[in-house]
Design a protein around this motif. Structure first.
Motif, mmCIF file in Angstrom:
data_model
loop_
_atom_site.group_PDB
_atom_site.id
_atom_site.type_symbol
_atom_site.label_atom_id
_atom_site.label_comp_id
_atom_site.label_asym_id
_atom_site.label_seq_id
_atom_site.Cartn_x
_atom_site.Cartn_y
_atom_site.Cartn_z
ATOM 1 N N ARG A 190 0.855 -1.179 0.000
ATOM 2 C CA ARG A 190 0.000 0.000 0.000
ATOM 3 C C ARG A 190 0.890 1.227 0.000
ATOM 4 O O ARG A 190 1.737 1.386 0.885
ATOM 5 N N VAL A 191 0.683 2.094 -1.010
ATOM 6 C CA VAL A 191 1.626 3.184 -1.257
ATOM 7 C C VAL A 191 0.941 4.547 -1.340
ATOM 8 O O VAL A 191 -0.170 4.670 -1.873
ATOM 9 N N LEU A 192 1.641 5.559 -0.809
ATOM 10 C CA LEU A 192 1.236 6.951 -1.028
ATOM 11 C C LEU A 192 2.249 7.540 -2.002
ATOM 12 O O LEU A 192 3.449 7.616 -1.711
ATOM 13 N N LEU A 193 1.786 7.932 -3.184
ATOM 14 C CA LEU A 193 2.639 8.572 -4.174
ATOM 15 C C LEU A 193 2.517 10.078 -3.997
ATOM 16 O O LEU A 193 1.421 10.635 -4.076
ATOM 17 N N VAL A 194 3.628 10.738 -3.736
ATOM 18 C CA VAL A 194 3.619 12.181 -3.491
ATOM 19 C C VAL A 194 4.361 12.888 -4.616
ATOM 20 O O VAL A 194 5.511 12.566 -4.924
ATOM 21 N N TYR A 195 3.694 13.849 -5.242
ATOM 22 C CA TYR A 195 4.302 14.601 -6.340
ATOM 23 C C TYR A 195 4.428 16.070 -5.943
ATOM 24 O O TYR A 195 3.517 16.652 -5.375
ATOM 25 N N GLY A 196 5.574 16.670 -6.284
ATOM 26 C CA GLY A 196 5.698 18.100 -6.037
ATOM 27 C C GLY A 196 7.047 18.546 -5.538
ATOM 28 O O GLY A 196 8.074 17.901 -5.769
ATOM 29 N N ALA A 197 7.046 19.652 -4.831
ATOM 30 C CA ALA A 197 8.244 20.279 -4.282
ATOM 31 C C ALA A 197 7.886 20.815 -2.905
ATOM 32 O O ALA A 197 6.705 20.849 -2.531
ATOM 33 N N PRO A 198 8.872 21.219 -2.121
ATOM 34 C CA PRO A 198 8.597 21.721 -0.771
ATOM 35 C C PRO A 198 7.462 22.745 -0.723
ATOM 36 O O PRO A 198 7.481 23.732 -1.431
ATOM 37 N N GLY A 199 6.467 22.442 0.091
ATOM 38 C CA GLY A 199 5.344 23.361 0.258
ATOM 39 C C GLY A 199 4.188 23.132 -0.693
ATOM 40 O O GLY A 199 3.091 23.659 -0.498
ATOM 41 N N THR A 200 4.392 22.316 -1.739
ATOM 42 C CA THR A 200 3.319 22.099 -2.727
ATOM 43 C C THR A 200 3.162 20.617 -3.062
ATOM 44 O O THR A 200 3.102 20.228 -4.222
ATOM 45 N N TYR A 201 3.149 19.793 -2.050
ATOM 46 C CA TYR A 201 3.021 18.357 -2.282
ATOM 47 C C TYR A 201 1.576 17.963 -2.586
ATOM 48 O O TYR A 201 0.636 18.472 -1.991
ATOM 49 N N GLN A 234 -5.408 14.691 -12.065
ATOM 50 C CA GLN A 234 -4.621 13.465 -11.826
ATOM 51 C C GLN A 234 -4.022 13.472 -10.411
ATOM 52 O O GLN A 234 -3.347 12.530 -10.019
ATOM 53 N N TYR A 235 -4.298 14.559 -9.665
ATOM 54 C CA TYR A 235 -3.704 14.706 -8.337
ATOM 55 C C TYR A 235 -4.753 15.151 -7.318
ATOM 56 O O TYR A 235 -5.827 15.624 -7.683
ATOM 57 N N ALA A 236 -4.391 15.000 -6.052
ATOM 58 C CA ALA A 236 -5.306 15.383 -4.967
ATOM 59 C C ALA A 236 -4.508 15.993 -3.819
ATOM 60 O O ALA A 236 -3.304 15.783 -3.698
ATOM 61 N N GLN A 237 -5.205 16.761 -2.980
ATOM 62 C CA GLN A 237 -4.563 17.304 -1.792
ATOM 63 C C GLN A 237 -4.281 16.153 -0.826
ATOM 64 O O GLN A 237 -5.052 15.188 -0.760
ATOM 65 N N ILE A 238 -3.193 16.270 -0.110
ATOM 66 C CA ILE A 238 -2.841 15.224 0.853
ATOM 67 C C ILE A 238 -3.555 15.499 2.175
ATOM 68 O O ILE A 238 -3.373 16.556 2.783
ATOM 69 N N ASN A 239 -4.375 14.547 2.577
ATOM 70 C CA ASN A 239 -5.111 14.647 3.843
ATOM 71 C C ASN A 239 -4.387 13.795 4.878
ATOM 72 O O ASN A 239 -4.414 12.566 4.812
ATOM 73 N N THR A 240 -3.712 14.461 5.816
ATOM 74 C CA THR A 240 -2.891 13.747 6.802
ATOM 75 C C THR A 240 -3.688 12.698 7.574
ATOM 76 O O THR A 240 -3.221 11.565 7.778
#
Length: 318
Positions: A190-201, A234-240
């Motif tokens: 089970r994987v969380l794929l994170v795309y982006g740069a510091p502050g905009t993941y 193709q992307y979503a906000q990351i909900n901790t």
């Protein structure tokens, strides 16, 4: 008298014969012209693009398109400003740069004057008029899945009148994926794929290329039911809270920046939220940065290498 008439009739039939021959030549010429003008393709933006003949000079704004042209044995006349080293042949070292899908160097495009520029649907539709203004055609595509890459191959095969070659490239890609499938461990990670740069993941969804690669590698995307962003579906906000609840086995980062710095920055952000420290992936140090040349953008035919890389990485996470 009869001789005179005979000469007149003979002349008439000679002229008639010449006219018929001329008409036949005109018909042949017209058919040839029609044949040349019959190269019509429909790009991913549903635009009809016509070519009088197979384009000989092709420029690309994306690394994946450079790779696909290489697969057809074509050296691009213009390449992206940022192109992964493993995606291009060394012979392209001195090929002029024309910018990226985000920022096109119109002056360089005009200088090169390619017959066609390969661009992106999401980012370059508003650039079509400007590119056509310098005398180049534009073909818009995108790659949000491996099937999209196959569609690109088929479309370029039509444009180059190399449909059989396109079929061979696609079949080779499919065959390689089948071989890789045999190495996928059924113990799905089970994987969380994170795309982006510091502050905009952002979380990469299954309908993104990296998300599709994860699916082919046998992994489970924990963000599969996250609501898509309006501008970037193709992307979503990351909900901790949801990430903590899902408790992924691995957190995989995708970025164009320095891998070490990105990982350090992401871990620092997670430390600021104690909830992240309860995640299995964080506790066991299974937070990795994926190679940008394979995951940061469309890798073209080398998407098989991306799938294989992920298979090996997930299999190593026992």
């Amino acid at each position: 008298m009869f001789l005179s008439k005979g000469i007149k009739f003979s002349s008439f039939f000679c002229v008639l014969g010449l006219l018929v021959a001329c008409n036949q030549n005109v018909d042949t010429t017209n058919k040839e012209a029609d044949k040349q003008a019959s190269i019509q393709i429909t790009d991913f933006a549903n635009r009809t693009v016509e070519f009088a003949e197979v384009p000989k000079t092709i420029a690309a704004l994306g690394s994946g398109d450079v790779d696909l042209m290489n697969a057809f044995g074509i050296k691009v006349a213009g390449k992206p400003t940022k192109v992964a080293d493993n995606l291009v042949d060394s012979s392209l070292k001195d090929v002029p740069e024309i910018g990226t899908t985000h920022e096109i160097n119109y002056e360089q495009v005009a200088l090169i004057h390619p017959e066609v520029v390969l661009a992106n649907v999401a980012f370059n539709q508003d650039d079509v008029t400007a590119i056509e203004g310098v005398g180049s055609k534009v073909v818009l595509t995108e790659a949000n899945s491996i099937e999209d890459i196959k569609r690109q191959i088929n479309l370029y095969g039509q444009m180059l009148q190399e449909e059989s070659e396109a079929a061979e490239i696609t079949e080779a890609l499919t065959r390689k994926l089948e071989e890789i499938k045999n190495q996928v461990v059924k113990e799905n990670k089970r994987v969380l794929l994170v795309y982006g740069a510091p502050g905009t993941y952002m979380a990469a969804l299954p309908n993104s290329l990296s998300g599709d690669i994860l699916t082919h590698a046998g992994g489970i995307n924990i963000a599969s039911d996250y609501p898509a962003l309006e501008k970037f579906p193709q992307y979503a906000q990351i909900n901790t809270e949801r990430v903590v609840e899902a408790n992924p086995d691995a957190v995989l980062l995708i970025t164009h920046g320095n891998p070490g710095e990105i990982k350090k920055s992401f871990l620092k952000e997670m430390e600021q939220n104690s909830a992240w420290n309860s995640i299995t992936a964080v506790k066991e140090g299974k937070v990795e940065v994926l190679p940008s040349e394979l995951f940061g953008a469309n890798p073209g035919t080398k998407v098989t290498e991306a799938v294989f890389y992920l298979v090996e990485l997930l299999n190593s996470m026992e």
